[in-house]
Design a protein around this motif. Structure first.
Motif, PDB file in Angstrom:
ATOM      1  N   THR A   1      49.426 -18.206   4.255  1.00 32.24           N
ATOM      2  CA  THR A   1      49.415 -19.507   3.576  1.00 32.24           C
ATOM      3  C   THR A   1      49.966 -20.620   4.469  1.00 32.24           C
ATOM      4  O   THR A   1      49.670 -21.781   4.244  1.00 32.24           O
ATOM      5  N   ASP A   2      50.767 -20.246   5.492  1.00 35.35           N
ATOM      6  CA  ASP A   2      51.294 -21.286   6.381  1.00 35.35           C
ATOM      7  C   ASP A   2      50.229 -21.840   7.308  1.00 35.35           C
ATOM      8  O   ASP A   2      50.308 -22.999   7.708  1.00 35.35           O
ATOM      9  N   VAL A   3      49.232 -21.037   7.676  1.00 41.18           N
ATOM     10  CA  VAL A   3      48.138 -21.624   8.462  1.00 41.18           C
ATOM     11  C   VAL A   3      47.058 -22.222   7.542  1.00 41.18           C
ATOM     12  O   VAL A   3      46.366 -23.146   7.944  1.00 41.18           O
ATOM     13  N   ILE A   4      46.945 -21.713   6.327  1.00 41.09           N
ATOM     14  CA  ILE A   4      45.960 -22.304   5.401  1.00 41.09           C
ATOM     15  C   ILE A   4      46.355 -23.753   5.103  1.00 41.09           C
ATOM     16  O   ILE A   4      45.520 -24.649   5.157  1.00 41.09           O
ATOM     17  N   ILE A   5      47.627 -23.957   4.769  1.00 43.18           N
ATOM     18  CA  ILE A   5      48.126 -25.328   4.634  1.00 43.18           C
ATOM     19  C   ILE A   5      49.606 -25.340   5.062  1.00 43.18           C
ATOM     20  O   ILE A   5      50.470 -24.867   4.329  1.00 43.18           O
ATOM     21  N   PRO A   6      49.870 -25.855   6.287  1.00 39.91           N
ATOM     22  CA  PRO A   6      51.237 -25.829   6.818  1.00 39.91           C
ATOM     23  C   PRO A   6      52.240 -26.530   5.894  1.00 39.91           C
ATOM     24  O   PRO A   6      51.925 -27.547   5.269  1.00 39.91           O
ATOM     25  N   ALA A   7      53.445 -25.974   5.846  1.00 43.05           N
ATOM     26  CA  ALA A   7      54.487 -26.472   4.934  1.00 43.05           C
ATOM     27  C   ALA A   7      54.796 -27.948   5.169  1.00 43.05           C
ATOM     28  O   ALA A   7      55.203 -28.650   4.250  1.00 43.05           O
ATOM     29  N   ARG A   8      54.565 -28.434   6.404  1.00 37.84           N
ATOM     30  CA  ARG A   8      54.909 -29.835   6.686  1.00 37.84           C
ATOM     31  C   ARG A   8      54.034 -30.824   5.888  1.00 37.84           C
ATOM     32  O   ARG A   8      54.345 -32.004   5.850  1.00 37.84           O
ATOM     33  N   TYR A   9      52.973 -30.329   5.282  1.00 41.09           N
ATOM     34  CA  TYR A   9      52.130 -31.211   4.463  1.00 41.09           C
ATOM     35  C   TYR A   9      52.345 -31.008   2.956  1.00 41.09           C
ATOM     36  O   TYR A   9      51.624 -31.583   2.150  1.00 41.09           O
ATOM     37  N   LEU A  10      53.338 -30.203   2.613  1.00 42.76           N
ATOM     38  CA  LEU A  10      53.528 -29.894   1.193  1.00 42.76           C
ATOM     39  C   LEU A  10      54.272 -30.990   0.441  1.00 42.76           C
ATOM     40  O   LEU A  10      54.662 -30.804  -0.705  1.00 42.76           O
ATOM     41  N   ASN A  11      54.501 -32.119   1.099  1.00 42.57           N
ATOM     42  CA  ASN A  11      55.126 -33.239   0.385  1.00 42.57           C
ATOM     43  C   ASN A  11      54.097 -34.010  -0.450  1.00 42.57           C
ATOM     44  O   ASN A  11      54.401 -35.047  -1.013  1.00 42.57           O
TER      45      ASN A  11
ATOM     46  N   GLY B   1      45.441 -14.792   2.618  1.00 46.82           N
ATOM     47  CA  GLY B   1      46.358 -15.561   1.767  1.00 46.82           C
ATOM     48  C   GLY B   1      47.745 -14.972   1.642  1.00 46.82           C
ATOM     49  O   GLY B   1      48.491 -15.330   0.732  1.00 46.82           O
ATOM     50  N   CYS B   2      48.115 -14.086   2.575  1.00 50.79           N
ATOM     51  CA  CYS B   2      49.464 -13.519   2.498  1.00 50.79           C
ATOM     52  C   CYS B   2      50.498 -14.614   2.778  1.00 50.79           C
ATOM     53  O   CYS B   2      50.180 -15.649   3.339  1.00 50.79           O
ATOM     54  N   GLY B   3      51.734 -14.358   2.362  1.00 51.14           N
ATOM     55  CA  GLY B   3      52.798 -15.317   2.633  1.00 51.14           C
ATOM     56  C   GLY B   3      53.379 -15.898   1.367  1.00 51.14           C
ATOM     57  O   GLY B   3      53.680 -15.173   0.426  1.00 51.14           O
ATOM     58  N   SER B   4      53.476 -17.198   1.335  1.00 49.54           N
ATOM     59  CA  SER B   4      54.205 -17.834   0.244  1.00 49.54           C
ATOM     60  C   SER B   4      53.333 -17.999  -0.990  1.00 49.54           C
ATOM     61  O   SER B   4      52.127 -17.789  -0.966  1.00 49.54           O
ATOM     62  N   SER B   5      53.954 -18.435  -2.068  1.00 48.62           N
ATOM     63  CA  SER B   5      53.259 -18.532  -3.351  1.00 48.62           C
ATOM     64  C   SER B   5      52.600 -19.891  -3.551  1.00 48.62           C
ATOM     65  O   SER B   5      52.099 -20.175  -4.614  1.00 48.62           O
ATOM     66  N   ARG B   6      52.593 -20.741  -2.502  1.00 47.94           N
ATOM     67  CA  ARG B   6      52.118 -22.116  -2.694  1.00 47.94           C
ATOM     68  C   ARG B   6      50.681 -22.167  -3.199  1.00 47.94           C
ATOM     69  O   ARG B   6      49.767 -21.658  -2.561  1.00 47.94           O
ATOM     70  N   GLU B   7      50.488 -22.821  -4.355  1.00 45.67           N
ATOM     71  CA  GLU B   7      49.132 -22.962  -4.879  1.00 45.67           C
ATOM     72  C   GLU B   7      48.361 -24.017  -4.095  1.00 45.67           C
ATOM     73  O   GLU B   7      47.149 -24.160  -4.247  1.00 45.67           O
TER      74      GLU B   7
END
Lengths: 164, 113
Positions: free
Chosen positions: A16-26, A62-68
């Motif tokens: 999930t970090d490469v699907i959508i990097p955490a730096r854009y989760l704002n 989609g392994c990794g975090s639970s971010r929808e």
């Protein structure tokens, strides 16, 4: 539900970090998330993807975090369906709940090449590689999952039911 | 926290390393204070944070710069997970992370003496 588009093929353990990097989760804005979908894996993806295209990947997508935000970004980038050998558990549920179609079919993943034209009939589970002419059989969606995806996810489904 | 304190007691972090200690919960944070572990960490030149996800998901409180390398007791080392996509994340136990902080390179508690 029928889909048809060009295949974008990736390997195993797409997290999930490469699907959508955490730096854009704002942001939770799907269009904003879509601009950065898969950018740490393949900077060209967002420039090449066309509405209706299909994502193809190996095991544990989609392994990794639970971010929808992950299935939301994929869907907003234009992808209609993800075909993988297997999905990470939380991503699997998140995809259905956010209205992104997903199918497990190892044979199709092995047979489909990057750029092939692929058609999917989610009601019967049939996946056809129009470029090679080969067809593959995945388990079709149970009716209630198909309904959730058709209605654009769980929140939209209940909004409609509760008329809010 | 106790395992890290055992390694860091009476030692200081290598000058080229920043060592950030983050309790997972408010309860653990309090326990660290009550047991004197926070004093050991501060004496060892560590930064001790309040409970937070912190840099684990590349959010804040010490995210990695381009090319920076971390040894961490979190549980994910995906590309770009803790900051810049060119940074590196190595996962380890608290004892190994603490020993590495003192050594300035990845190593074991046994390497300290």
């Amino acid at each position: 539900m029928k889909f048809e588009g060009k295949a974008h093929r990736y390997g195993r353990d797409i997290d999930t970090d490469v699907i959508i990097p955490a730096r854009y989760l704002n942001t939770s804005d799907p269009d904003e998330l879509a601009k950065h979908c898969l950018e740490d894996l393949d900077t060209e993806f967002v420039h090449q993807v066309q509405p209706g295209d299909i994502l193809v990947a190996e095991e544990n997508f989609g392994c990794g975090s639970s971010r929808e935000h992950a299935p939301i970004a994929i869907k907003a980038a234009g992808i209609d369906v993800v075909i993988a050998k297997s999905f990470s558990r939380i991503f699997y549920r998140n995809a259905i709940n956010t209205g992104l179609a997903i199918m497990e079919c190892p044979e199709a993943v092995d047979g489909i090449h990057q750029g092939d034209k692929v058609s999917v009939d989610a009601d019967t589970g049939t996946i056809t590689d129009e470029t090679t002419g080969k067809s593959y059989q995945a388990a079709p969606f149970p009716p209630f999952i198909r309904e959730i995806i058709e209605e654009g996810g769980l929140v939209n489904r209940w909004k409609k039911r509760l008329s809010v | 926290m106790r395992a890290a304190a055992e390694v860091l007691k009476g030692r200081v972090v290598h000058p080229d390393v920043r060592c950030i200690i983050i309790p997972a919960t408010q309860q653990v944070y309090r326990q660290c204070i009550d047991e004197g572990l926070v004093d050991i960490f501060l004496d060892a030149h560590c930064a001790v944070s309040t409970p937070t996800c912190g840099p684990c998901l590349g959010g804040y409180m010490g995210i990695l710069a381009a090319g920076e390398r971390a040894i961490t007791t979190t549980n994910r080392n995906f590309v770009g997970r803790m900051g810049d996509p060119t940074s590196e994340v190595y996962l380890a136990s608290p004892a190994v992370a603490a020993a590495s902080a003192v050594l300035g390179h990845i190593g074991l508690p046994e390497d300290l003496d």
